[in-house]
Design an enzyme around this catalytic site. Structure first.
Site, PDB file in Angstrom:
ATOM      1  N   ALA A 211       0.851  -1.200   0.000  1.00  0.00           N
ATOM      2  CA  ALA A 211       0.000   0.000   0.000  1.00  0.00           C
ATOM      3  C   ALA A 211       0.880   1.241   0.000  1.00  0.00           C
ATOM      4  CB  ALA A 211      -0.904  -0.022   1.223  1.00  0.00           C
ATOM      5  N   ASN A 212       0.282   2.410   0.103  1.00  0.00           N
ATOM      6  CA  ASN A 212       1.053   3.646   0.226  1.00  0.00           C
ATOM      7  C   ASN A 212       0.311   4.606   1.148  1.00  0.00           C
ATOM      8  OD1 ASN A 212      -0.682   5.488  -1.453  1.00  0.00           O
ATOM      9  ND2 ASN A 212      -0.254   3.874  -2.955  1.00  0.00           N
TER      10      ASN A 212
END
Ligand code: PMT
Length: 399
Positions: A211-212
């Site tokens: 994810a980010n």
């Protein structure tokens, strides 16, 4: 138009439901946003709340009696109705809805609605059985047929203790509804704008994802800004903590591939695509169908495969494409090369090194770079204001 509520006259009709405590918050948020709020109360509403509550919040007289000598309505009973940009009845009881449907005017709220030429929003609040009663349903349909906007009701716990349909919408939704109405003749009216938001999640196994840090704030602010200029907005977003904006078609996705197919579908008849989403460039080659075990090794590697470049891939007759580039170095040069490689009209070079800019913040520092080579460095702005700066350019190209 960074603030669609500034100096707009909003007539807020409050009728006798316990939900009128929420109207205090609505009056407060409207006033804080620069609107001039004239509150009108029915006699029943004054049993729930003192007019002084609204007067203290709006700093304007509150009209409770059409015959009172000090009432503005008694001098010119259409004054408030005439100057209103929008009339909103919130909460609207079954009784008031019935009176409106039949054109009765025996209190400040119904008198104002009957006398106005402004758009009218009705936010029902009542017991579920009363709302579902055929009489109420016919009255609501009659108002809809006359062009009134019926905002809600929502489902949930009601004052009776029962769960059902009848809760007045919450303040953010009512504010959104007012903005939709005020913006419907804006410069993006009859245009479809597609916005992407959030960070994609690429599953490794049922527990873990790549994810980010994107929270979706930039994309959501953009979607709201486009909505407030009259656009028909589709927001393709990954999971976020943010509430769905009122009046926006929200499509929820998780992975880059899901985002790609949702965007391809939405863009088939769109005028503009603006991608604020942080899309993973890579995804695991395989997603395990069970939780992977730690094992004895001190290291672990995952095979990754490239995700498609969605923005580069999507094209369409007359589709305006805007990208973002979150950069920590060589901001403009990197943004310029993405503008060219993805065939964009505009790219928003986003400085993510400052604490008040980039991921998770309510403000942003951006430089707009267009395909003619012009660069415009904007000052620190809220993400909603950045949205309008981008949309100013989009609207100009579309015009
Ligand atoms: O959500 P917030 O917390 O408010 O944060 C906002 C933000 C920092 C995420 C946002 O303002 C931002 O800068 N988004 C772009 C993130 C980024 O770095 O994108 P990129 O440089 O990897 O990609 C450039 C453009 O191509 C982007 O518009 C991206 O959506 C798009 N892209 C990228 C990869 C890919 N496979 N497909 C794409 O379409």
């Amino acid at each position: 138009m960074p603030n669609p509520l500034e100096n707009r006259h909003i007539a807020l009709g409050v009728t006798g439901s316990i939900a009128c405590y929420k109207s205090v918050d609505l009056a407060s948020k409207l006033t804080q946003a620069g609107a001039l709020v004239d509150v009108l109360m029915t006699p029943e509403a004054t049993k729930f709340l003192a007019p002084l509550t609204f007067r203290s919040i709006t700093h304007r007289p509150v009209i409770t009696d059409i015959f009172a000598p000090e009432s503005e309505l008694s001098i010119n009973h259409v004054a408030v109705a005439e100057r209103a940009d929008v009339v909103i009845v919130a909460p609207a009881t079954a009784n008031t809805i019935a009176k409106l449907a039949h054109g009765l005017a025996d209190d400040p709220v119904t008198t104002t609605v009957l006398a106005t030429r402004a758009p009218v929003i009705v936010a029902p609040a009542m017991d579920a059985n009363m709302y579902e009663n055929a009489a109420t349903q016919q009255n609501v349909a009659a108002l809809q047929g006359r062009g009134y906007i019926i905002a809600g009701p929502a489902s949930g716990r009601l004052a009776s203790g029962l769960i059902g349909l009848g809760r007045m919408l919450e303040t953010p939704d009512l504010l959104g509804c007012i903005k939709v109405v005020l913006g419907r003749d804006g410069d993006l009216a009859n245009r479809k704008v597609v916005v992407s938001a959030g960070g994609t999640q690429e599953p490794i196994d049922p527990v873990r994802v790549i994810a980010n840090h994107s929270t979706g704030k930039m994309g959501y602010a953009l979607a709201e800004a486009a909505r407030d200029r009259g656009a028909d907005v589709s927001l393709v977003t990954t999971p976020t903590a943010l509430e769905d904006p009122y009046g926006v078609n929200v499509i929820k996705v998780r992975t880059a591939l899901e985002m790609r197919s949702a965007l391809l579908h939405q863009c088939s008849n769109a005028d503009a695509l603006i991608m604020a989403a942080a899309v993973a460039d890579w995804r695991p080659t395989e997603t395990a169908d069970h939780k992977l075990k730690k094992g004895d090794s001190d290291t672990w590697s995952i095979d990754l495969v490239k995700n498609p470049d969605i923005l580069a891939e999507i094209s369409g007759e007359g589709l305006i494409k805007v990208g973002f580039a979150a950069e920590s170095e060589d901001l403009i040069a990197n943004a310029q090369s993405k503008l060219v490689s993805k065939g964009l009209h505009l790219i928003v070079a986003n400085n993510i090194t400052a604490p008040d800019s980039g991921f998770g913040t309510d403000t942003n520092r951006v430089t707009l770079v267009d395909r003619e080579g012009r660069t415009t460095e904007l000052p620190l702005l809220t993400k909603y204001e950045v949205g309008h700066e981008i949309l100013d350019r989009v609207a100009k190209v579309l015009a």
